[in-house]
Write an enzyme that holds these catalytic residues in place. Structure first.
Site, PDB file in Angstrom:
ATOM      1  N   HIS A 192      -5.635  -6.121 -38.483  1.00 25.86           N
ATOM      2  CA  HIS A 192      -4.477  -5.254 -38.239  1.00 25.86           C
ATOM      3  C   HIS A 192      -3.525  -5.782 -37.168  1.00 25.86           C
ATOM      4  O   HIS A 192      -2.885  -4.995 -36.457  1.00 25.86           O
ATOM      5  CB  HIS A 192      -4.946  -3.843 -37.854  1.00 25.86           C
TER       6      HIS A 192
ATOM      7  N   GLU B 106      -8.017 -10.728 -42.619  1.00 25.07           N
ATOM      8  CA  GLU B 106      -6.621 -10.339 -42.815  1.00 25.07           C
ATOM      9  C   GLU B 106      -5.878 -10.138 -41.507  1.00 25.07           C
ATOM     10  O   GLU B 106      -6.372  -9.461 -40.604  1.00 25.07           O
ATOM     11  CB  GLU B 106      -6.571  -9.042 -43.641  1.00 25.07           C
TER      12      GLU B 106
END
Length: 378
Positions: free
Chosen positions: A191, A216
Site C-alpha cells: 500500500h 504490490e
C-alpha cells in the site's frame, strides 16, 4: 444517434461511497459506469457535468474520439480525478456501443482470447491463521478462489522496529504455507506505506522463500529509478500501477524495467480506451497486466471485457461486496468470472428503482501519525 443526457447517482459499494453514471442517447439507449472513489467523491458530479457539456450531441458510437477530445480539452494534464471522470464517460459509451450493436464489449476489441477471467480475492488485512483459514476456506467453498491478497504488516509499521515487521511477515507467510493448501497463491499489498527502497527489498526477502504471487506497491510511484532498483534487487515478482493514470507514466515505468506486473485501474486511467493502450505497452515489454479493482460490479464488468480481449492479462482483483443496485453482477465460479456472450454491452443490469434511494456513505482515509507526531504514508 447522439449523446443526450448524463445523470449521476450517489450510492455505495460495501462501506465505500460510489458515484454511478448513466449516459442516455436521444434514442433512449443507456450506458452505465461507476467512478473511482479517489476522494473528494462529491467533486465528481459537477466535474462530470462540466465534461458532459462539451460532448453532448456527439456520436456515442465513437468512444475513442470522445475520450481523446476530453483529454485534449484540458490545457494541463487533468490529474487523477479528471481521468477518473473521463473513464466514467468512456465506460458508459462503450456500454452503449455494445448494446447498439447487440454484442458484448469484448467483441468490439477483437473478440475474446480466453473463455473466462481468473480472479483473486482482496482481503487487505493480515488475520491470524485460524481466521485466515476460515475466511479463505469460505471464499474457496463459495467462489472457488485459489488466490488471495493480504497485507504484509503483522505489526504496526510506524511504531515498531522495521526488522521486527520484516521478521513477523516471514514467520507469518511460512505458517501460511505450512497450514493452507500448497496450490493456493498469496500476494501481499504494501500500500505504498514504505519510504525507502531498501525497506521494500527487505520485505521481498522475507517473502521470497515461500514464493508469493507478487509484492504490490511497496513505495510511492513518483521516483521511477527507485522502482528499477527495487526490481533489480528483489527475488519475488514486483507489481505496481494503481497510482499511475496515463500511458506515458506506464511507459516510463516499463522502459526503466521497474516492474514485473502492471496494475492499472481501468476506472483511473481514462477508461477502457486508455487501458488497451497501456496493455499494449506492457506486452511490448513482456509484462503481465493484473488490473487493480477494489471496486463494484460495473468496474468489474469493464475489467472482464478488457481481460477477455487482452493477451497479456494475468489475474484480476475482486472484492466480493454486495450492492442493492446490481441484481446480476459477475460472480466467480471456480475462481473465474465467466463471459456472457449472449448479453450486449457490459452484460449486467442496473436496478434504477434502487438508485432512487440515496445510499451514500461517508468515508475518509486516515493518515497515520508516528510517535513523534509526524505523519506517514498510508
Amino acid at each position: 444517434m447522439k449523446i443526450d443526457t448524463l445523470h449521476t447517482y450517489r450510492q455505495r459499494v460495501g462501506d465505500r461511497p460510489r458515484v454511478l453514471v448513466k449516459i442516455t442517447t436521444d434514442t433512449g439507449l443507456a450506458g452505465w459506469s461507476e467512478v473511482y472513489n479517489h476522494g473528494p467523491d462529491l467533486a465528481y458530479p459537477p466535474l462530470l457535468d462540466h465534461l458532459f457539456a462539451q460532448i453532448r450531441g456527439m456520436d456515442p458510437l465513437r468512444p475513442a474520439a470522445v475520450n481523446q477530445f476530453l483529454l485534449q480539452s484540458s490545457r494541463f494534464p487533468p490529474g487523477a480525478l479528471g481521468t477518473a471522470a473521463v473513464a466514467a464517460i468512456d465506460h458508459a459509451l462503450w456500454d452503449i456501443n455494445g448494446k447498439a450493436l447487440g454484442v458484448p464489449v469484448y467483441q468490439l476489441l477483437g473478440g475474446a482470447v480466453r473463455d473466462r477471467v481468473r480472479v483473486y480475492a482482496g482481503l487487505y488485512s493480515a488475520p491470524d491463521l485460524p481466521r485466515l483459514r476460515e475466511t479463505t476456506g469460505a471464499l474457496h467453498e463459495r467462489f472457488g478462489f485459489t488466490a488471495f491478497k493480504l497485507s504484509p504488516y503483522r505489526r504496526d509499521l510506524h511504531s515498531t522496529r522495521y526488522g521486527l515487521v520484516v521478521r513477523a511477515l516471514g514467520d507469518y507467510f511460512g505458517r501460511i504455507r505450512e497450514e493452507l493448501p500448497e496450490e493456493w497463491e498469496f500476494a501481499f499489498d504494501a500500500h505504498a506505506c514504505l519510504w525507502e527502497p531498501r525497506q521494500a527489498v527487505e520485505l521481498g526477502a522475507a517473502l521470497a522463500p515461500h514464493q508469493p504471487l507478487f509484492l504490490e506497491e511497496p513505495i510511492r510511484p513518483e521516483h521511477i529509478p527507485s522502482w528499477a532498483r527495487i526490481r533489480s534487487e528483489l527475488q519475488v515478482p514486483l507489481a505496481t500501477g494503481e497510482s499511475l493514470y496515463t500511458p506515458h507514466e506506464f511507459l516510463a515505468l516499463l522502459t526503466a524495467g521497474g516492474t514485473d506486473i502492471v496494475q492499472p485501474d481501468i476506472c483511473v486511467v481514462g477508461g477502457l480506451t486508455q487501458m488497451v493502450k497501456i496493455a499494449t505497452l506492457a506486452e511490448a515489454h513482456y509484462v503481465t497486466v493484473a488490473p487493480h479493482n477494489p471496486m463494484g460490479p460495473l468496474a468489474t464488468a469493464a475489467n472482464v471485457h478488457f481481460a477477455a480481449a487482452t493477451t497479456n492479462f494475468g489475474i484480476l482483483e475482486f472484492k466480493p461486496d454486495d450492492t442493492s443496485w446490481c441484481p446480476d453482477p459477475y460472480l466467480p465460479v471456480d475462481g473465474h468470472l465467466e463471459l456472457r456472450p449472449e448479453r450486449p454491452g457490459w452484460g449486467i443490469e442496473i436496478d434504477e428503482e434502487a438508485l432512487a434511494t440515496d445510499d451514500w456513505v461517508s468515508w475518509t482515509r486516515r493518515v497515520p501519525v508516528r510517535a513523534d507526531g509526524s505523519t506517514a504514508w498510508m
